[in-house]
Design a protein around this motif. Structure first.
Motif, PDB file in Angstrom:
ATOM      1  N   ILE A  40       0.509  -0.678  -0.404  1.00 46.95           N
ATOM      2  CA  ILE A  40      -0.160  -0.111  -0.179  1.00 46.95           C
ATOM      3  C   ILE A  40       1.154   1.142   0.261  1.00 46.95           C
ATOM      4  O   ILE A  40       1.845   1.091   0.963  1.00 46.95           O
ATOM      5  CB  ILE A  40      -1.069  -0.036   1.240  1.00 46.95           C
ATOM      6  CG1 ILE A  40      -2.122   0.848   1.206  1.00 46.95           C
ATOM      7  CG2 ILE A  40      -0.414   0.451   2.412  1.00 46.95           C
ATOM      8  CD1 ILE A  40      -3.428   1.020   2.281  1.00 46.95           C
ATOM      9  N   MET A  41       0.972   2.565  -0.878  1.00 49.08           N
ATOM     10  CA  MET A  41       1.440   3.290  -1.183  1.00 49.08           C
ATOM     11  C   MET A  41       0.531   4.245  -0.659  1.00 49.08           C
ATOM     12  O   MET A  41      -0.726   4.495  -1.055  1.00 49.08           O
ATOM     13  CB  MET A  41       2.193   3.479  -2.502  1.00 49.08           C
ATOM     14  CG  MET A  41       3.141   2.145  -2.615  1.00 49.08           C
ATOM     15  SD  MET A  41       3.792   2.679  -4.424  1.00 49.08           S
ATOM     16  CE  MET A  41       2.846   2.198  -4.756  1.00 49.08           C
ATOM     17  N   TYR A  42       1.058   5.790  -0.051  1.00 44.62           N
ATOM     18  CA  TYR A  42       0.280   7.214   0.136  1.00 44.62           C
ATOM     19  C   TYR A  42       1.509   8.028  -0.409  1.00 44.62           C
ATOM     20  O   TYR A  42       2.620   8.309  -0.315  1.00 44.62           O
ATOM     21  CB  TYR A  42       0.237   6.771   1.415  1.00 44.62           C
ATOM     22  CG  TYR A  42      -0.557   6.329   2.116  1.00 44.62           C
ATOM     23  CD1 TYR A  42      -1.810   6.368   1.833  1.00 44.62           C
ATOM     24  CD2 TYR A  42      -0.167   4.746   2.645  1.00 44.62           C
ATOM     25  CE1 TYR A  42      -2.624   5.697   2.506  1.00 44.62           C
ATOM     26  CE2 TYR A  42      -1.163   3.879   3.083  1.00 44.62           C
ATOM     27  CZ  TYR A  42      -2.428   4.250   3.037  1.00 44.62           C
ATOM     28  OH  TYR A  42      -3.111   3.518   3.965  1.00 44.62           O
ATOM     29  N   MET A  48      -3.275   7.356  -3.117  1.00 47.41           N
ATOM     30  CA  MET A  48      -3.296   5.780  -1.754  1.00 47.41           C
ATOM     31  C   MET A  48      -2.849   4.718  -3.312  1.00 47.41           C
ATOM     32  O   MET A  48      -4.011   5.156  -4.274  1.00 47.41           O
ATOM     33  CB  MET A  48      -3.849   5.599  -1.150  1.00 47.41           C
ATOM     34  CG  MET A  48      -5.148   5.709  -0.859  1.00 47.41           C
ATOM     35  SD  MET A  48      -5.707   4.014  -2.035  1.00 47.41           S
ATOM     36  CE  MET A  48      -5.184   2.909  -1.245  1.00 47.41           C
ATOM     37  N   SER A  49      -2.425   3.732  -3.205  1.00 49.22           N
ATOM     38  CA  SER A  49      -3.206   2.521  -3.659  1.00 49.22           C
ATOM     39  C   SER A  49      -2.316   1.365  -3.057  1.00 49.22           C
ATOM     40  O   SER A  49      -1.840   1.294  -2.592  1.00 49.22           O
ATOM     41  CB  SER A  49      -2.186   2.441  -5.145  1.00 49.22           C
ATOM     42  OG  SER A  49      -2.021   0.979  -5.693  1.00 49.22           O
ATOM     43  N   GLY A  85      -7.110   5.938  -5.327  1.00 50.44           N
ATOM     44  CA  GLY A  85      -7.888   6.628  -5.144  1.00 50.44           C
ATOM     45  C   GLY A  85      -7.193   7.949  -4.490  1.00 50.44           C
ATOM     46  O   GLY A  85      -5.749   7.787  -4.105  1.00 50.44           O
ATOM     47  N   GLN A  86      -7.754   8.820  -4.133  1.00 55.42           N
ATOM     48  CA  GLN A  86      -7.573   9.688  -3.036  1.00 55.42           C
ATOM     49  C   GLN A  86      -7.137   9.764  -1.402  1.00 55.42           C
ATOM     50  O   GLN A  86      -7.995   8.126  -1.226  1.00 55.42           O
ATOM     51  CB  GLN A  86      -8.177  11.126  -2.999  1.00 55.42           C
ATOM     52  CG  GLN A  86      -7.503  11.701  -4.498  1.00 55.42           C
ATOM     53  CD  GLN A  86      -8.558  13.094  -4.280  1.00 55.42           C
ATOM     54  OE1 GLN A  86     -10.008  13.439  -4.213  1.00 55.42           O
ATOM     55  NE2 GLN A  86      -7.136  14.141  -3.798  1.00 55.42           N
ATOM     56  N   PHE A  87      -7.214   9.778  -0.538  1.00 54.09           N
ATOM     57  CA  PHE A  87      -6.753   9.863   0.928  1.00 54.09           C
ATOM     58  C   PHE A  87      -6.526  11.174   1.524  1.00 54.09           C
ATOM     59  O   PHE A  87      -6.401  12.239   1.315  1.00 54.09           O
ATOM     60  CB  PHE A  87      -5.584   8.512   1.507  1.00 54.09           C
ATOM     61  CG  PHE A  87      -4.112   9.142   1.205  1.00 54.09           C
ATOM     62  CD1 PHE A  87      -4.125   9.599   2.845  1.00 54.09           C
ATOM     63  CD2 PHE A  87      -3.636   9.589   0.425  1.00 54.09           C
ATOM     64  CE1 PHE A  87      -3.312   9.898   3.102  1.00 54.09           C
ATOM     65  CE2 PHE A  87      -2.294  10.194   1.036  1.00 54.09           C
ATOM     66  CZ  PHE A  87      -2.056  10.345   1.621  1.00 54.09           C
ATOM     67  N   TRP A  88      -7.487  10.614   2.791  1.00 52.19           N
ATOM     68  CA  TRP A  88      -7.937  11.823   3.847  1.00 52.19           C
ATOM     69  C   TRP A  88      -7.463  11.233   4.871  1.00 52.19           C
ATOM     70  O   TRP A  88      -7.872  10.204   5.430  1.00 52.19           O
ATOM     71  CB  TRP A  88      -9.018  12.303   3.679  1.00 52.19           C
ATOM     72  CG  TRP A  88      -9.227  12.480   2.334  1.00 52.19           C
ATOM     73  CD1 TRP A  88      -9.417  14.109   1.938  1.00 52.19           C
ATOM     74  CD2 TRP A  88     -10.262  12.301   1.177  1.00 52.19           C
ATOM     75  NE1 TRP A  88      -9.999  14.444   0.501  1.00 52.19           N
ATOM     76  CE2 TRP A  88     -10.397  13.396   0.163  1.00 52.19           C
ATOM     77  CE3 TRP A  88     -10.642  10.898   0.988  1.00 52.19           C
ATOM     78  CZ2 TRP A  88     -10.669  13.123  -0.976  1.00 52.19           C
ATOM     79  CZ3 TRP A  88     -11.136  10.821  -0.234  1.00 52.19           C
ATOM     80  CH2 TRP A  88     -11.190  11.358  -1.007  1.00 52.19           C
ATOM     81  N   LEU A  89      -7.256  11.714   6.069  1.00 57.71           N
ATOM     82  CA  LEU A  89      -7.261  11.449   7.906  1.00 57.71           C
ATOM     83  C   LEU A  89      -8.154  12.588   8.987  1.00 57.71           C
ATOM     84  O   LEU A  89      -8.153  13.479   8.235  1.00 57.71           O
ATOM     85  CB  LEU A  89      -5.500  12.043   8.166  1.00 57.71           C
ATOM     86  CG  LEU A  89      -5.339  10.895   7.954  1.00 57.71           C
ATOM     87  CD1 LEU A  89      -3.367  10.957   8.452  1.00 57.71           C
ATOM     88  CD2 LEU A  89      -4.851   9.068   8.761  1.00 57.71           C
ATOM     89  N   ASP A  90      -8.879  12.307   9.084  1.00 57.18           N
ATOM     90  CA  ASP A  90      -9.814  12.252  10.453  1.00 57.18           C
ATOM     91  C   ASP A  90      -9.705  12.435  11.742  1.00 57.18           C
ATOM     92  O   ASP A  90      -8.865  11.155  12.196  1.00 57.18           O
ATOM     93  CB  ASP A  90     -11.131  12.324  10.045  1.00 57.18           C
ATOM     94  CG  ASP A  90     -11.559  12.513  11.023  1.00 57.18           C
ATOM     95  OD1 ASP A  90     -11.583  13.234  12.063  1.00 57.18           O
ATOM     96  OD2 ASP A  90     -13.375  12.379  11.417  1.00 57.18           O
ATOM     97  N   GLU A  91      -8.315  12.985  12.346  1.00 57.32           N
ATOM     98  CA  GLU A  91      -7.924  12.898  13.658  1.00 57.32           C
ATOM     99  C   GLU A  91      -8.671  13.389  14.567  1.00 57.32           C
ATOM    100  O   GLU A  91      -8.008  14.023  15.860  1.00 57.32           O
ATOM    101  CB  GLU A  91      -6.466  13.995  13.253  1.00 57.32           C
ATOM    102  CG  GLU A  91      -5.595  13.008  12.594  1.00 57.32           C
ATOM    103  CD  GLU A  91      -4.227  13.654  12.495  1.00 57.32           C
ATOM    104  OE1 GLU A  91      -3.190  13.802  14.133  1.00 57.32           O
ATOM    105  OE2 GLU A  91      -3.755  14.015  11.213  1.00 57.32           O
TER     106      GLU A  91
END
Length: 158
Positions: A40-42, A48-49, A85-91
């Motif tokens: 998995i790559m960011y 990401m993939s 696709g795209q990735f996001w973080l919710d902290e």
């Protein structure tokens, strides 16, 4: 200290992909076998993939990438899972949530969805690990289970 997002950037190699009943984390099964492989790559720009495979697939009889028999194509599909696709973080909550957009997915049911994963970064023996799992149980091989992937950060030497 780098932000959580900055620590995520890079390539992570699969160590384990398992599933277990929500009430019994020790009762693991391995949906793609104990020797599943994956990366998995960011990327820094928010993409990401993820690629997972069962090792040992037989080569197609034809050298044509699009020329496999129905059986060869079915085996390839059963032994490979990928999305990107795209990735996001919710902290904002107690645990960080990593969201993966399903722009492309080998599992058509996920296309257009956003998959939410509880994430944990840890360091063991000087190596950095990424653990991902869903917020709630999902159906895996006909049973409701929690899934978990553990990846090790791949340090690329130039």
């Amino acid at each position: 200290m780098p932000s959580l997002r900055d620590q995520l950037i890079g390539a992570w190699e699969l160590v384990e992909y398992s599933a277990f009943p929500p009430s019994s984390p020790g009762e693991k099964i391995y949906p793609m076998g104990e020797n599943a492989q994956g990366i998995i790559m960011y990327t820094p720009n928010g993409y990401m993939s993820a690629q997972l495979q069962i090792p040992g697939q037989s080569p197609f009889a034809s050298g044509d990438m699009n020329g496999g028999t129905t059986e060869e194509l079915a085996e390839a599909g059963r032994k490979y899972f990928a999305y990107t696709g795209q990735f996001w973080l919710d902290e904002s909550g107690d645990e960080p949530i990593l969201m993966h957009e399903m722009r492309c997915s080998s599992f058509p049911n996920w296309l257009g969805n956003v998959q939410r994963r509880i994430m944990k970064l840890s360091v063991e023996g000087g190596e950095q690990f990424l653990t991902l799992g869903p917020e709630k149980a999902v159906e895996v091989m006909g049973e409701v289970r929690m899934t978990r992937t553990t990846q090790i950060h791949v340090n690329v030497q130039s």
